[in-house]
Design an enzyme around this catalytic site. Structure first.
Site, PDB file in Angstrom:
ATOM      1  CD  GLU A 423      -2.450   1.329   2.749  1.00  0.00           C
ATOM      2  OE1 GLU A 423      -2.362   0.358   3.533  1.00  0.00           O
ATOM      3  OE2 GLU A 423      -3.104   2.345   2.999  1.00  0.00           O
ATOM      4  CG  ASP A 496      -0.312   1.877   6.211  1.00  0.00           C
ATOM      5  OD1 ASP A 496       0.803   1.314   6.208  1.00  0.00           O
ATOM      6  OD2 ASP A 496      -0.530   2.994   5.713  1.00  0.00           O
ATOM      7  CG  ASP A 498      -4.665   2.785   8.214  1.00  0.00           C
ATOM      8  OD1 ASP A 498      -4.918   1.946   7.315  1.00  0.00           O
ATOM      9  OD2 ASP A 498      -4.017   3.827   7.989  1.00  0.00           O
ATOM     10  CG  ASP A 500      -7.857   4.841   4.474  1.00  0.00           C
ATOM     11  OD1 ASP A 500      -9.099   4.744   4.610  1.00  0.00           O
ATOM     12  OD2 ASP A 500      -7.250   5.929   4.355  1.00  0.00           O
TER      13      ASP A 500
END
Ligand code: TSJ
Length: 636
Positions: A423, A496, A498, A500
């Site tokens: 990413e 990541d 998180d 997203d």
């Protein structure tokens, strides 16, 4: 021989010890999946009793002490003394490896077999097991501790002790998983519910009650409609073109049960089972359903004057959603995960049942046949138009393969190559710098393009990196998919930790699942697990000493054990914050990294994901699960 074999015998404990030494060989893993496998192993025995015709109630309870209780109202495990060992059959079931099959097949011809490693494995991996059998007016009792050690010494006769009288029959088993064996002993209610729901669908009339004593939660699973109810759930958000069409029959000793319905989808979805075990890769029963349906619909088409020429099977199957459940006396399985039925006789048997028993529906509801044929003609038209316009995704992928930013590995040997999908451009750059150039390829995905929550699959496929991904894999997609051409041994998604990151990961998994499902079924797809924290220790020397924590739990453990020795804790907000060495050490180096293999929880989960994601519902997305891959070294 004067000495009785009373279950403390060294050979028995050796057998159970082998299970404790290599639990993965028996239950797949010691992660959450393996943990839940223990419940399935026990419940499957009660379900076999239901299939034999003697049990219609199963109660599953998560108890206060985190143990599981499974209670059924069947005949009760046989307790008579087993001549070879000289002790009660019920104890044999719990102490001798693979003893299960002998007993389980007693009254019932169709057993899961392959998957049922049995009660002794559960016993070996439990801190305690208790068994209570109501039978012949007596309540028999037995107990094991610390991986299968019998607590009760049997008398010379080898009979189990009786602890009371009863007027009912049934079996109750309680077990507490051994927390020195399992990485986690936390039960996942949702996982248990899905499995029980699936069992209720596959076993019409069986009532399964789930209770959580810790919370007071209770839920009952019961399906008078059997697999029809399953299909109804699968299609609840779809536009349907026909009624639910269900038929059953028997051919050549094989029982076949089918529920199917046509929807406005362009895809085909067939969920299949053999002896109540999901066959995630399909197999001969699915082939039989496909070919039977092709023959049947073509014959209706001609009879009704709708068709002049025969239609292709794939057009006839457009929009088909089906559940097929067969009972086979001696099933053979194939494929890496043994999720594919190989028995050649199943194909003909299913075809027979489709041709003989499905007309009982279609002859009465002839409009259903008409609608299916009209839909197939529409599919044919669309397919031809697509061919002409060459807007086919497969050809596009090939044309565009050089546009993405793939940094390939030096080696051309698939067995040693890995593809990292990373990413963000910045993390992609770091991964490029940190990688093993010979074996590791990097494909950065620009988060911004993809992290829109509602990106549709179609939109995602227009993305250059996604197209590059599919062409980089080399194995094609859809009908032309060929796993032998796959250029990497591992496909590792690195996003990541998180929201997203998780959206991007789910989107990628959905794409892979939709266009090349075998990559996931056969275990080629992984999730990289980057650390969340760097914990720097106080040292006297100049060299910095530190540890990585990969979860909040690990960080808490480090705080507890290291306490004041910790100098500083750095939180990694994303992959981009790591330098190339850090990324290599924590996430890329096969010697030190951690990977989670992507798995599909079960058939309901898998296919609901596709349909629900296509329908842009967010909630059921969590059903891709990750098990620790075998090559992941766990640092703590
Ligand atoms: F295997 C086990 F211990 F894990 C287990 C078995 C756990 C639970 C919760 C239930 C059972 C179980 C076994 N329920 N019902 C039975 N039935 C038999 O084993 C049984 C009973 C009678 C006869 C017979 O031929 O009379 C045959 C069988 C296989």
């Amino acid at each position: 021989m004067t000495e009785k074999y009373d279950g403390t015998n060294i050979d028995i404990l050796d057998g159970l010890e082998a299970v404790r030494k290599r639990p993965g060989m028996y239950i797949g893993s010691t992660g959450t999946r393996g943990l839940h496998h223990l419940i399935w192993e026990i419940i499957d025995n009660s379900i076999d009793e239901h299939l034999a015709g003697y049990c219609d109630q199963i109660q599953v309870t998560i108890r206060e002490d985190n143990s599981i209780e499974v209670r059924d109202n069947g005949r009760g495990i046989p307790v008579d003394v087993h001549p070879k060992t000289g002790f009660s059959a019920a104890r044999v079931v719990f102490t001798i490896l693979h003893a299960g099959g002998k007993f389980n097949n007693g009254g019932y011809a169709f057993s899961g077999g392959l998957h049922g490693v049995g009660a002794s494995v559960v016993n070996a991996l439990s801190a305690y097991v208790e068994v209570e059998i109501h039978k012949d007016g007596h309540i028999y009792f037995d107990r094991y501790e610390h991986g299968g050690n019998p607590v009760i010494k049997l008398m010379r006769s080898g009979e189990l002790p009786v602890k009371g009288k009863t007027t009912t029959t049934g079996t109750t088993v309680r077990f507490l998983p051994d927390d020195t064996i399992f990485e986690t002993t936390t039960w996942n209610l949702e996982t248990i519910e899905r499995r029980l729901q699936e069992s209720a669908f596959l076993n019409r009339g069986l009532t399964i009650v789930l209770k959580n004593e810790k919370t007071g939660y209770q839920r009952t699973f019961h399906e008078e409609r059997g697999i029809e109810g399953f299909l109804n759930l699968m299609n609840e958000d779809k536009t349907t073109l026909t009624d639910i069409i269900s038929f059953s029959g028997k051919s050549n000793g094989i029982l076949v049960d089918v529920a199917m319905q046509y929807t406005s989808d362009f895809s085909e979805q067939i969920i299949s089972y053999c002896n109540n075990i999901t066959t995630i890769e399909g197999g001969t029963h699915v082939t039989g359903l496909r070919s039977g349906l092709t023959r049947l619909m073509n014959s209706y088409g001609k009879e009704l004057g709708i068709l002049k020429e025969s239609l292709d099977g794939k057009d006839i199957r457009t929009g088909l959603v089906a559940v097929i459940s067969i009972k086979h006396p001696d099933p053979q399985y194939e494929g890496q995960t043994k999720g594919k039925l190989g028995s050649t006789d199943a194909r003909g048997a299913v075809e027979d049942v489709v041709l003989n028993d499905a007309p009982k529906h279609f002859d009465v509801f002839i409009d259903d046949a008409k609608h299916i044929l009209e839909n197939a003609l529409k599919a044919l038209k669309l397919r031809k138009a697509e061919d002409r316009a060459k807007v086919n995704f497969q050809s596009k992928g090939i044309q565009l393969q050089t546009n993405g930013k793939l940094t390939n590995a030096g080696s051309r040997k698939p067995e040693e190559c890995e593809l990292f999908i990373v990413e963000g451009d910045s993390a992609g750059g770091t991964a490029k710098a940190g990688r093993d150039r010979r074996t590791q390829a990097i494909l950065p995905l620009r988060g911004k393009v993809l992290n829109v929550e509602k990106t549709s699959l179609e939109k995602a496929l227009q993305n250059k990196e996604i197209q590059t991904l599919f062409s980089a894999l080399g194995c094609g997609v859809g009908e032309s998919f060929d796993i032998k051409k796959l250029k990497y041994n591992k496909i590792i998604i690195l996003t990541d930790a998180d929201v997203d990151g998780s959206h991007i990961r789910i989107l990628l998994l959905t794409l892979l699942y939709r266009f090349a499902p075998a990559l996931i079924h056969e275990g080629f797809v992984y999730r990289g697990l980057p650390p969340l924290y760097k914990v720097v220790l106080k040292t006297t020397g100049k060299k910095e000493e530190f540890l990585y924590a990969y979860s909040e739990k690990e960080l808490a453990q480090m705080k507890a054990t290291l306490g004041t020795k910790i100098r500083n804790i750095q939180r990694f907000k994303g992959l981009g914050e790591m330098n190339a060495d850090q990324l290599w050490d924590t996430t890329m180096n096969p010697e030190t990294r951690r990977l989670g293999r992507v798995q599909i929880e079960n058939a309901i989960g898998a296919d609901k994901i596709t349909s629900v994601l296509m329908g842009e519902k967010v909630e059921p997305r969590k059903q891709f699960i990750y098990d620790h891959a075998e090559d992941a070294k766990v640092a703590i």
